[in-house]
Scaffold this active site. Structure first.
Site, short mmCIF file in Angstrom:
data_model
loop_
_atom_site.label_atom_id
_atom_site.label_comp_id
_atom_site.label_asym_id
_atom_site.label_seq_id
_atom_site.Cartn_x
_atom_site.Cartn_y
_atom_site.Cartn_z
N LEU A 181 11.26 1.43 6.86
CA LEU A 181 10.63 1.85 5.62
C LEU A 181 11.39 3.08 5.11
CD1 LEU A 181 8.13 1.16 3.82
CD2 LEU A 181 7.17 3.27 4.75
N TYR A 187 0.83 -1.21 0.00
CA TYR A 187 0.00 0.00 0.00
C TYR A 187 0.86 1.25 0.00
CZ TYR A 187 0.94 0.95 4.98
OH TYR A 187 1.54 1.27 6.17
N LYS A 239 6.54 -2.09 1.87
CA LYS A 239 5.38 -1.49 2.56
C LYS A 239 4.17 -2.42 2.42
CE LYS A 239 3.27 3.09 3.06
NZ LYS A 239 3.34 3.14 4.51
N ARG A 267 8.02 3.91 -4.87
CA ARG A 267 8.13 2.96 -3.75
C ARG A 267 7.11 1.83 -3.91
NH1 ARG A 267 7.65 5.23 2.21
NH2 ARG A 267 5.48 5.43 1.58
N GLU A 312 12.50 2.67 14.00
CA GLU A 312 11.58 3.73 13.55
C GLU A 312 10.34 3.70 14.43
OE1 GLU A 312 10.19 2.89 9.52
OE2 GLU A 312 10.32 0.74 9.90
N1 PMP Z 1 7.97 3.91 8.71
C1 PMP Z 1 6.84 3.18 8.73
C2 PMP Z 1 6.87 1.86 9.40
C3 PMP Z 1 5.68 3.67 8.13
O1 PMP Z 1 4.54 2.93 8.14
C4 PMP Z 1 5.69 4.96 7.54
C5 PMP Z 1 4.44 5.56 6.96
N2 PMP Z 1 3.99 4.91 5.84
C6 PMP Z 1 6.89 5.69 7.53
C7 PMP Z 1 8.01 5.13 8.13
C8 PMP Z 1 6.98 7.04 6.89
O2 PMP Z 1 6.92 6.92 5.50
P1 PMP Z 1 6.38 8.13 4.60
O3 PMP Z 1 7.21 9.32 4.94
O4 PMP Z 1 6.60 7.66 3.21
O5 PMP Z 1 4.94 8.32 4.96
#
Ligand code: PMP
Length: 284
Positions: A204, A32, A147, A51, A179
């Site tokens: 991610l 997603y 993701k 991505r 994270e």
């Molecule tokens: N880490 C994780 C585990 C996430 O789920 C997300 C949000 N999708 C992020 C980091 C941040 O990613 P982004 O800046 O692309 O929203």
């Protein structure tokens, strides 16, 4: 009522359905993206598409649609649902088949679902006051760079944090922060260096992280991409997280320990303002 998109059709949300044999439902065999909408326009759409395609290819999954087609669906949903600020959620699953651990060899059509949510992203109270986070062991599978919709551990951990009066978790692997539940994690050291874990399979690769790291580098703010420990985080001058929906969110306590003076710090505040300005200016 919202209009959503399922496999080529725009439908009222209560008429949209997916098979009970969908592998996304049975195996979390789906990926997603969440794209922010500011002023009715999409933030970093192409970063999210890049991505998404990488996640799909890591899982040998197909998306039978071009970026232009997916963009057109995003724009149509934003238009019909009058989204000025919020998100577009996109999910692609491998499709439906009799339940079997093996990926079916042939004949599967992926399930493509998109929907919108209205959300105040910019004027968000936690963004202003700062988040309280607690640390938990990172017990996710070790391909966090993909993701997938396999979000149960993060969902459980964030719920437990909420039950304990906190806002979110920072996950810890071998003593180092990976994270947040749905965001990337940063600290600002006592010497003023921004520290965030380097890209690997353990996190991610955030689209917001990419933009914020670029902003920091352009502004010649000292920045190191390396792991940091929970102790280092607790004694940092500032802490913050980034994501498409949280933008740059200051973190003002970790495990009950106040960070800095307990208020959003100047580095996080400046990066939030700059990120917001540039993502708004470049939204499509
Ligand atoms: N880490 C994780 C585990 C996430 O789920 C997300 C949000 N999708 C992020 C980091 C941040 O990613 P982004 O800046 O692309 O929203």
């Amino acid at each position: 009522m919202r209009t959503v998109y399922v496999n080529g059709k725009y439908l009222p949300e209560n008429e949209a359905t997916v098979s009970v044999f969908d592998r996304g439902f049975l195996f979390a065999d789906a990926v997603y993206e969440v794209t922010a909408v500011f002023d009715g326009r999409l933030v970093d759409f192409h970063g999210h598409m890049t991505r998404l395609r990488r996640s799909l290819s890591e899982l040998q999954m197909e998306l039978p649609a071009s970026d232009a087609e997916i963009l057109a669906i995003h724009r149509e949903l934003v238009r019909v649902n009058n989204v000025t600020e919020g998100i577009v959620y996109t999910q692609v699953s491998r499709g439906s088949a009799d339940r079997d651990f093996l990926f079916p060899d042939v004949g599967l059509t992926s399930t493509v679902v998109l929907f919108t949510q209205h959300k105040n992203l910019i004027d968000n109270p936690t963004g202003r006051r700062g988040l309280h986070v607690i640390t938990v062991p990172d017990q996710r599978w070790r391909r966090c760079d993909i993701k997938t919709v396999q979000l149960l551990y993060s969902s459980l951990a964030k719920t437990r944090a909420k039950q304990q009066g906190a806002d979110d978790v920072w996950m810890v692997l071998d003593g180092f922060v990976t994270e947040g539940s749905s965001n990337n994690a940063y600290i600002v050291n006592q010497d003023g260096t921004i520290v965030t874990r380097e890209l690997s399979n353990d996190i991610l690769h955030g689209i917001t992280r990419h933009a914020v790291v670029r902003c920091a580098r352009n502004l010649q703010m000292p920045l190191a991409e390396r792991p940091f420990t929970v102790d280092e985080a607790r004694s940092a001058r500032e802490a913050f997280s980034t994501s498409a929906t949280g933008l740059v969110s200051p973190v003002t306590s970790i495990d009950g320990v106040t960070i800095g003076d307990g208020k959003p710090g100047p580095v996080a505040t400046r990066l939030r303002d700059i990120y917001l300005e540039s993502s708004r200016a470049n939204a499509i």
